[in-house]
Design a protein around this motif. Sequence first.
Motif, mmCIF file in Angstrom:
data_model
loop_
_atom_site.group_PDB
_atom_site.id
_atom_site.type_symbol
_atom_site.label_atom_id
_atom_site.label_comp_id
_atom_site.label_asym_id
_atom_site.label_seq_id
_atom_site.Cartn_x
_atom_site.Cartn_y
_atom_site.Cartn_z
ATOM 1 N N ILE B 168 0.844 -1.192 0.000
ATOM 2 C CA ILE B 168 0.000 0.000 0.000
ATOM 3 C C ILE B 168 0.879 1.242 0.000
ATOM 4 N N GLY B 169 2.009 1.158 0.691
ATOM 5 C CA GLY B 169 2.942 2.281 0.732
ATOM 6 C C GLY B 169 3.478 2.612 -0.649
ATOM 7 N N ILE B 170 3.711 1.582 -1.450
ATOM 8 C CA ILE B 170 4.224 1.808 -2.801
ATOM 9 C C ILE B 170 3.154 2.487 -3.648
ATOM 10 N N ASN B 171 1.939 1.977 -3.565
ATOM 11 C CA ASN B 171 0.847 2.611 -4.304
ATOM 12 C C ASN B 171 -0.458 2.315 -3.579
ATOM 13 N N PHE B 172 -1.021 3.359 -2.990
ATOM 14 C CA PHE B 172 -2.208 3.092 -2.176
ATOM 15 C C PHE B 172 -3.475 2.939 -3.012
ATOM 16 N N TRP B 178 -5.352 -3.664 -0.185
ATOM 17 C CA TRP B 178 -6.327 -3.295 0.862
ATOM 18 C C TRP B 178 -7.229 -4.488 1.155
#
Lengths: 533, 694
Positions: B168-172, B178
């Motif tokens: 998620i940090g790379i691309n939320f 999720w």
Amino acid sequence: MADLPPYPPIDPTTFDLIIVGTGLSQSILGAAAASAGKSVLHLDPNPFYGSHSSSIPPTGFSSFLCPPELSTGDRLLTHRSVYSDVDIVPEACPEDSRKFILDVSGPRVLFCADKAIEIILRSGVNQYLEFKAIDELLIWDEGKLESVPDTRSKIFKDKKMRLQEKNLLMTFFKLVQQHAQEEKKISNDDLQRPFVDFLTESRLPERIKKIILYAIAMVDYDQDEKKFCKHILSTKDGIERLVLYNSSVSRFSNAPGAMIYPIYGQGELPQAFCRRAAVKGCIHVLRMPIIDLHVDESGQYRGVKLASDQDIYSDRLVLDPSYKIPSDMKKSNPRDSLSDHPENPNLTDSYTKVARAVCITGTSLRPDVSNVLVIFPPQSLFPQQATAVRALQIGGNMAICPPGMFVLYLSALCSEAVQGKESLQEAINALVNLGSDNTETSGSISDSTSDAKNAGARPVIWKAFYVQELVEGHYDAICSAPTPDGRLDYDNVILATIQLFENLYPEEKFFPETPAEDSDEDADANVNLEPES
Amino acid sequence: MHGRPRKPEKPENAAASAAKAEKLRLLQSQFLSNHHNRIYTKEALEANAKLLEINPEYYTAWNYRKLAVQHYVAEAGSDPQAIKSVYDEELRVVEAALRQNFKSYGAWHHRKWVLSMGHSSLDQELRLLDKLQQLDSRNFHAWNYRRFLAELLNRSVEDELMHTEDMIGINFSNYSAWHNRSMLLCKQLKENDTGLTSKDVLSNEYELVQNAIFTDPDDQSGWFYHLWLIDQTMKAKPPILTSSWPSNGSELIISRKQCQGKCPLYEYRGLNIDLKEFPVVLYFNQAVSGVRSSTVTVKSFNVTWKPLSPSNSLASEIWVAYLNLAGEECHFEGPITVEFCIGQSQGILSSSGSPYGKPLRVAFTVTKEPIRVQDVEGHNPEMVSWEDPNFCADEVDSGVLNSDVSFIKERKENKESTISEWQKDTISKEIAGFRDLLSIKDYKIGKLTLARLLMADDALSFPYGNRSVHSAEVLELLKDLTKSDPTHSRYYEEHISLVLLQQLTSSEEMLRRHLFYFKGANTSSFHKPLCLRLNNLSLSRLGLFNKLLGVQMLDLSNNELQSIEGLEAMQLLSCLNLSKNKLGSFTALEPLRHLKSLKVLNISDNEIGSHSIDTRRYLFSSPLSHNEAVVWDPDVVPSDAASPTNYWEAFMLFKSLKLTQLDTIGNAVDDGRFRSFLVKIMPSLLFLDGQKLV
């Protein structure tokens, strides 16, 4: 110079173009001219490529920055000292100093979508170069290093911003993107106004404004100080810089951030262009100063006299900025007298110098990454700090120093050497004492090296400090290449070089696209970025 | 991987693809003959591998490999090295196929099959997965496989949560990440031995998802996850009984009707009651399962609890049982006391598995009145007319409110700690957060979320729900949305309807404005029937039935209803007016089948029969469903009927009802033939479309 080995005479003795000095600007120019089918002779008095853009071991620093005075007598050619206030501590070089290759014109990086990358790809020079990513971009904020929220995911992960600030910043980034993609244009009136005012109207808080101005748009001058309008970034330029930054992020698969750095140092760039030029037939002769100019009766340039006493003739001459162009040379064409002349009133704002420092340390600023760029916005270090200080730490994985060692490059524009030195010193102190209890320490270079024994402080093993004059390019009967500037990227150098080329050869194309060699589709892939190991 | 336009086929590629097709055909026929003849030689397997590399979606080819593996494993006997190499070869083939198309179900399935045999090393699997996910981090096959691996490798939930956080940090915008997170958290919540409460598991999630939502409110992933979080937070409360009919402490008085024959007829406020089937309705705050005679015990009665849900599911908010009071007939002089206890023994569970919250005892009495009803017109009942003059707004006393409408006043004793402080804090924090977001810019989804949160807050503050502090604000938000987002206006209007209903059931005073006594021309019974009139309110959805369980006469005319879902809770309903709504078919009336007391129905001026396709039809019982009590009689439909579906839908609906009065005028189905059909299938019908039937 007396012990120069004898050179065989250069043959032929007539060229279209003679270039003196293998700085990046001259090297690009040489490659471009050779590609355009011109016969080029490229000379350099130094035994290495790169001139003011070179990367050299610490042992060579002192002699490069303070060259022995050359008496030129009553000859036409005179020298200009580009460097002053050189201060190297300790004088003895560190062990293994041969394993260090230090940039003379640091700190400098390439943005993945900038003009330099475009020229590198277009000229095919990328086959001689390898790059790695700058891992982290940090900003100095109230005594701490904070990560710069420059992308969507960084904003998401940022711990310091409040939620609303995250929203405002991301909204602003989107506004910039929409403008770039022509979905929703920012009005012309807005584009002409100072960028700092535009940011204020976008409801961005002070801290975020600083980040955008100094750590993303990489502005040098204090934008709240509106005395010199030349120093104030317009919204148009600001947006352009942000767009460039944004399109640089993740352009290449191995570089997640916006910036990359050439493995083996910035000195690789001029060398790569020289190789390109050589392939196209350019002749390079190192360790070959010129000692005089040949001028005909009417005062027109005809050729040069080499240190080997040989006379070489050419139509045009481009000199290294360390030579002064004789002021009484007859102008070949009055049209060529451009506004970028060093004596131009535009420069009266007096920021004509850039203070630089190179430090060798044994610990990284960040525990888990080695290649880090730190921005100190104006006034962030001390109230009188007039320009931004940038510090670039490069580690062993760029092959410029042994593993476990780090090289820190710093620079700041200044009008007076003292002022620049103070800025850099404060920045070094801040970084050296980072995380130590004794954060208040401020002292001279030698102080901080001895302070290094303090718990938590980073010892600086070797440090060179110098001030470089900013000399712009000069286009006339005899041309002169610019010195490296105070910017973080090569944009201005590239622009000046293109201008120089167009001035020399108005009918030729500057590195025409060669679709046969590298097709559009995989041109990007050709930037050989090493995977992170 | 996402949002890339497909390039048009270039003509020069046509030849290449023709050659490829030829090659594929050759491999395919070769493979099929091998398969048919059970040839498992090395060459045959190699050809099969080539085929799968070109077309990994070929299930038969994968199954052939499974047979081949079994063949070789049997051959290898007990040599573990040989067995391992057989399986390793399979992994290699799958990998090659995945490189070709890593969204291939067949390939992933085969890999799972190989690994589940337990002969292969798992060390490489996560690394392979990471490599594939670099190409497409949202690929749900890969995430699915990751869950399978995590289980096989016994990776801790914490480690996996960390991994999703990194992704998620790379691309939320990675919705798959999720989603995996929600799966992991659900697992954590269900594992009772960890001792983690909803608070421990969910609290930090809000911070994470708010960062995503605030950074980019135009991205869906965060909002989806947020909605799930709110749902989990609200669900964290245990199921409880919110209302019942008859309600606790109510004293019902029934009157014996004078009648001929042996069968005694009783009447409760004008409603005929069959003592053998005296309804008791339970209404829970969420769908529950496990309501049985052992979990809801009724003193001295044998009962069978049935869920009232249209989808035949075993979980429902509403449960009903029919008591046989007739058995008590002989000594039915004094009041009978019915008492039931809920949740004293374990078994009632919510869908998330939490047990019933607070054991409760409910008691009511049924008293037989001396015969006072002179059922003179018993054989000639009058037609019910819904004309306005027939209703009068006399003062309705509280007792009647309680028993007739099942209107329960806020029960102080129940307002206790089942709702944890954490839930309240969380919801109010979220409300504050979204007010902040909306102060920057009007995000539509932000407004909707705020509206949902405010409704959730109301629901939490007053679990037995008699007040709606935020309803004015919610209405304003929803009305704004209807204007700014007309595409979804129907959705917002449904919410508006619910809030309106919430408002008008929020207090006795509000409700009284909609209660009228019906005084039809010849109202025979002693008690004038009480009618709840919710007409002309632009309602498009019904709700809040828990407060209206005892309603016998309901006027819903002049609304926007397309569905009457939930109406089955009103077990005492005998007169219903649905005229001038937007009901599109008989399937929309499905809930009426559960209303055993329904006598009078008005569905005139709707759109029944005008929609040839009803997307909800699959929910409706059809002649083809075997579990129906009603037996389809094909002879009742005229052979040349234009739309036979209307006939069988009507048949299934009306056959189970005993209506005495029906109005269908003003619908597309309304024609002479259809009316005679209705008369045929409903012998009880006395009035059709305002005409007395002879």
